[in-house]
Write a protein that holds these residues in place. Structure first.
Motif, PDB file in Angstrom:
ATOM      1  N   MET A 147       0.816  -1.216   0.000  1.00  0.00           N
ATOM      2  CA  MET A 147       0.000   0.000   0.000  1.00  0.00           C
ATOM      3  C   MET A 147       0.846   1.261   0.000  1.00  0.00           C
ATOM      4  O   MET A 147       0.614   2.183  -0.775  1.00  0.00           O
ATOM      5  CB  MET A 147      -0.843  -0.008   1.277  1.00  0.00           C
ATOM      6  N   ILE A 148       1.843   1.309   0.897  1.00  0.00           N
ATOM      7  CA  ILE A 148       2.601   2.563   1.005  1.00  0.00           C
ATOM      8  C   ILE A 148       3.752   2.618  -0.010  1.00  0.00           C
ATOM      9  O   ILE A 148       4.199   3.701  -0.365  1.00  0.00           O
ATOM     10  CB  ILE A 148       3.083   2.860   2.446  1.00  0.00           C
ATOM     11  N   GLU A 149       4.172   1.454  -0.471  1.00  0.00           N
ATOM     12  CA  GLU A 149       5.186   1.445  -1.533  1.00  0.00           C
ATOM     13  C   GLU A 149       4.651   2.171  -2.769  1.00  0.00           C
ATOM     14  O   GLU A 149       5.365   2.913  -3.434  1.00  0.00           O
ATOM     15  CB  GLU A 149       5.530   0.000  -1.906  1.00  0.00           C
ATOM     16  N   GLU A 150       3.350   1.949  -3.020  1.00  0.00           N
ATOM     17  CA  GLU A 150       2.735   2.603  -4.175  1.00  0.00           C
ATOM     18  C   GLU A 150       2.713   4.116  -4.047  1.00  0.00           C
ATOM     19  O   GLU A 150       2.672   4.841  -5.025  1.00  0.00           O
ATOM     20  CB  GLU A 150       1.305   2.070  -4.389  1.00  0.00           C
ATOM     21  N   LYS A 151       2.732   4.590  -2.804  1.00  0.00           N
ATOM     22  CA  LYS A 151       2.792   6.033  -2.549  1.00  0.00           C
ATOM     23  C   LYS A 151       4.210   6.575  -2.760  1.00  0.00           C
ATOM     24  O   LYS A 151       4.428   7.780  -2.765  1.00  0.00           O
ATOM     25  CB  LYS A 151       2.413   6.303  -1.086  1.00  0.00           C
ATOM     26  N   GLY A 152       5.192   5.651  -2.805  1.00  0.00           N
ATOM     27  CA  GLY A 152       6.588   6.063  -2.960  1.00  0.00           C
ATOM     28  C   GLY A 152       7.389   5.986  -1.672  1.00  0.00           C
ATOM     29  O   GLY A 152       8.533   6.438  -1.605  1.00  0.00           O
ATOM     30  N   ILE A 153       6.792   5.390  -0.626  1.00  0.00           N
ATOM     31  CA  ILE A 153       7.502   5.299   0.653  1.00  0.00           C
ATOM     32  C   ILE A 153       8.475   4.121   0.637  1.00  0.00           C
ATOM     33  O   ILE A 153       8.110   3.013   0.238  1.00  0.00           O
ATOM     34  CB  ILE A 153       6.499   5.171   1.827  1.00  0.00           C
ATOM     35  N   LYS A 154       9.708   4.383   1.071  1.00  0.00           N
ATOM     36  CA  LYS A 154      10.761   3.370   0.985  1.00  0.00           C
ATOM     37  C   LYS A 154      11.315   3.022   2.374  1.00  0.00           C
ATOM     38  O   LYS A 154      11.123   3.785   3.324  1.00  0.00           O
ATOM     39  CB  LYS A 154      11.923   3.896   0.121  1.00  0.00           C
ATOM     40  N   THR A 155      12.024   1.893   2.431  1.00  0.00           N
ATOM     41  CA  THR A 155      12.726   1.512   3.657  1.00  0.00           C
ATOM     42  C   THR A 155      13.636   2.660   4.088  1.00  0.00           C
ATOM     43  O   THR A 155      14.338   3.229   3.247  1.00  0.00           O
ATOM     44  CB  THR A 155      13.588   0.256   3.404  1.00  0.00           C
ATOM     45  N   GLY A 156      13.588   2.988   5.373  1.00  0.00           N
ATOM     46  CA  GLY A 156      14.440   4.060   5.899  1.00  0.00           C
ATOM     47  C   GLY A 156      13.748   5.420   5.925  1.00  0.00           C
ATOM     48  O   GLY A 156      14.260   6.358   6.554  1.00  0.00           O
ATOM     49  N   ASP A 157      12.601   5.541   5.262  1.00  0.00           N
ATOM     50  CA  ASP A 157      11.885   6.822   5.288  1.00  0.00           C
ATOM     51  C   ASP A 157      11.279   7.066   6.675  1.00  0.00           C
ATOM     52  O   ASP A 157      10.968   6.112   7.399  1.00  0.00           O
ATOM     53  CB  ASP A 157      10.749   6.842   4.257  1.00  0.00           C
ATOM     54  N   ALA A 158      11.108   8.336   7.007  1.00  0.00           N
ATOM     55  CA  ALA A 158      10.516   8.702   8.303  1.00  0.00           C
ATOM     56  C   ALA A 158       9.034   9.006   8.131  1.00  0.00           C
ATOM     57  O   ALA A 158       8.614   9.614   7.145  1.00  0.00           O
ATOM     58  CB  ALA A 158      11.238   9.912   8.879  1.00  0.00           C
ATOM     59  N   LEU A 159       8.260   8.541   9.116  1.00  0.00           N
ATOM     60  CA  LEU A 159       6.805   8.703   9.063  1.00  0.00           C
ATOM     61  C   LEU A 159       6.368   9.470  10.317  1.00  0.00           C
ATOM     62  O   LEU A 159       6.601   9.012  11.437  1.00  0.00           O
ATOM     63  CB  LEU A 159       6.188   7.303   9.041  1.00  0.00           C
ATOM     64  N   LEU A 160       5.740  10.626  10.109  1.00  0.00           N
ATOM     65  CA  LEU A 160       5.180  11.389  11.224  1.00  0.00           C
ATOM     66  C   LEU A 160       3.778  10.855  11.486  1.00  0.00           C
ATOM     67  O   LEU A 160       2.898  10.988  10.648  1.00  0.00           O
ATOM     68  CB  LEU A 160       5.112  12.869  10.847  1.00  0.00           C
ATOM     69  N   VAL A 161       3.586  10.209  12.662  1.00  0.00           N
ATOM     70  CA  VAL A 161       2.291   9.547  12.886  1.00  0.00           C
ATOM     71  C   VAL A 161       1.346  10.353  13.774  1.00  0.00           C
ATOM     72  O   VAL A 161       0.161  10.049  13.869  1.00  0.00           O
ATOM     73  CB  VAL A 161       2.460   8.127  13.476  1.00  0.00           C
ATOM     74  N   PHE A 162       1.872  11.374  14.433  1.00  0.00           N
ATOM     75  CA  PHE A 162       1.039  12.112  15.379  1.00  0.00           C
ATOM     76  C   PHE A 162       1.738  13.401  15.750  1.00  0.00           C
ATOM     77  O   PHE A 162       2.961  13.435  15.861  1.00  0.00           O
ATOM     78  CB  PHE A 162       0.857  11.232  16.626  1.00  0.00           C
ATOM     79  N   GLN A 163       0.977  14.480  15.903  1.00  0.00           N
ATOM     80  CA  GLN A 163       1.588  15.709  16.417  1.00  0.00           C
ATOM     81  C   GLN A 163       0.659  16.387  17.399  1.00  0.00           C
ATOM     82  O   GLN A 163      -0.559  16.297  17.289  1.00  0.00           O
ATOM     83  CB  GLN A 163       1.972  16.660  15.286  1.00  0.00           C
ATOM     84  N   SER A 164       1.251  17.029  18.368  1.00  0.00           N
ATOM     85  CA  SER A 164       0.487  17.797  19.336  1.00  0.00           C
ATOM     86  C   SER A 164       1.302  19.061  19.575  1.00  0.00           C
ATOM     87  O   SER A 164       2.074  19.161  20.521  1.00  0.00           O
ATOM     88  CB  SER A 164       0.295  16.993  20.617  1.00  0.00           C
ATOM     89  N   LEU A 165       1.145  20.023  18.661  1.00  0.00           N
ATOM     90  CA  LEU A 165       2.072  21.144  18.554  1.00  0.00           C
ATOM     91  C   LEU A 165       1.914  22.154  19.683  1.00  0.00           C
ATOM     92  O   LEU A 165       0.807  22.451  20.109  1.00  0.00           O
ATOM     93  CB  LEU A 165       1.874  21.846  17.211  1.00  0.00           C
ATOM     94  N   ARG A 166       3.042  22.644  20.151  1.00  0.00           N
ATOM     95  CA  ARG A 166       3.055  23.686  21.168  1.00  0.00           C
ATOM     96  C   ARG A 166       3.571  24.967  20.529  1.00  0.00           C
ATOM     97  O   ARG A 166       4.421  24.927  19.644  1.00  0.00           O
ATOM     98  CB  ARG A 166       3.984  23.275  22.319  1.00  0.00           C
TER      99      ARG A 166
END
Ligand SMILES: C[S@@+](CC[C@H](N)C(=O)[O-])C[C@H]1O[C@@H](n2cnc3c(N)ncnc32)[C@H](O)[C@@H]1O
Length: 299
Positions: free
Chosen positions: A248-267
């Motif tokens: 699924m995510i390979e099709e998006k162009g995501i590769k081994t070693g890439d960083a994924l931001l899964v959540f933010q709670s900005l201050r």
């Protein structure tokens, strides 16, 4: 969930569509809607247990703060309006406003909105038992301008601290759109220079780090094997590294070693928050009592 529009297929589609490239090897998968699916609700409730660092650094002081400003906020609201409560949650922070609204004799219809049926049910139950006319709406916030259309009465749209989960301009624009011409939007935010950011980072690292597990599963990723353990930064952002991308995510162009931001709670600092508010409106009011939170009412 399987019978509703918001079934597993819908969530998977939303998950994939929400991913955006940020820089060459990093991806934004911070969509807040996806955090609270099924067991995410339970995990969020567990965070609120009174001995967690999360409860002590965030929820507890936020409740005291909201209580202290409720009168000033309600003073600014019209005598008849629609109260659109975005992501009402289990903590019943709306109660401080309900109490003050009753005191001031202001009338409203309560419209809790959430993608989660469970949260909606809790919010509805809490309001109706107090005799408040309630019209729950199960929807994504992004669908609301269309779903709600134009209101008969002015709107008060409250997203509270969930504001922090979004890129500020994107959410402020959406809130203004939902509020409409005579409406207002209420946001809350915690100041980075008024809170122990290291403790806060630990609160997320200790207590909130498994929140994204089910969200990762939506992308066919095994949260324990296909990505690194989640790490919190001081902004606060929660990242992981992709070890083994799914099809699924390979099709998006995501590769081994890439960083994924899964959540933010900005201050923010008070100045940063003010700047973000100025960009969307020249008519807003902030509620600064010197506490770590600053809320704002934006027209
Ligand atoms: C952090 S929780 C509860 C927050 C609550 N207002 C509080 O301050 O305790 C956020 C809630 O918003 C809902 N939510 C987040 N983003 C959403 C979106 N884009 N559309 C619909 N619901 C969303 C989640 O399902 C969850 O119930």
């Amino acid at each position: 969930m399987e019978n509703s529009k918001y079934n597993m297929d819908w969530f998977k589609e939303r998950a994939l569509a929400s991913i955006r490239a940020i820089g060459s090897n990093a991806w934004d998968y911070s969509d807040s809607l996806l955090l609270y699916i099924s067991s995410g609700v339970e995990k969020y409730e567990n965070l609120q247990q009174e001995d967690t660092l999360y409860f002590k650094t965030i929820t507890n002081p936020e409740r005291a703060y909201l209580q202290s400003i409720a009168k000033s906020v309600v003073d600014s609201l019209p005598f008849n309006f629609e109260y659109i409560d975005l992501g009402p949650g289990t903590e019943h922070k709306e109660q401080f406003f309900f109490d003050e609204l009753r005191k001031q004799g202001k009338e409203f219809i309560y419209v809790p909105v959430d993608i989660s049926e469970e949260y909606l049910r809790l919010a509805e139950e809490n309001a109706t038992k107090q005799g408040i006319v309630t019209k729950p709406v199960q929807a994504a916030f992004e669908e609301l301008p269309e779903v709600l259309g134009r209101g008969a009465a002015p709107r008060f749209v409250n997203i509270g601290l969930t504001f922090s989960n979004y890129e500020p301009q994107a959410i402020l624009k959406l809130l203004k759109e939902i509020a409409g011409e005579n409406g207002s939007a209420f946001i809350n935010s915690q100041m980075r220079d008024r809170v122990d950011m290291a403790a806060l980072k630990n609160a997320y690292a200790e207590d909130a780090v498994t929140l994204a597990d089910d969200k990762l599963k939506l992308l066919d990723l095994d949260p324990n094997a296909d990505v690194s353990p989640r790490e919190a930064t001081e902004d606060v952002k929660i990242w992981c590294t992709v070890y083994k991308p799914s099809h699924m995510i390979e099709e998006k162009g995501i590769k081994t070693g890439d960083a994924l931001l899964v959540f933010q709670s900005l201050r923010y600092t008070p100045q940063q928050l003010e700047l973000e508010l100025t960009k969307v409106s020249n008519d807003f009011q902030t509620f600064d009592t010197g506490e770590s939170f600053i809320a704002a009412l934006v027209r």
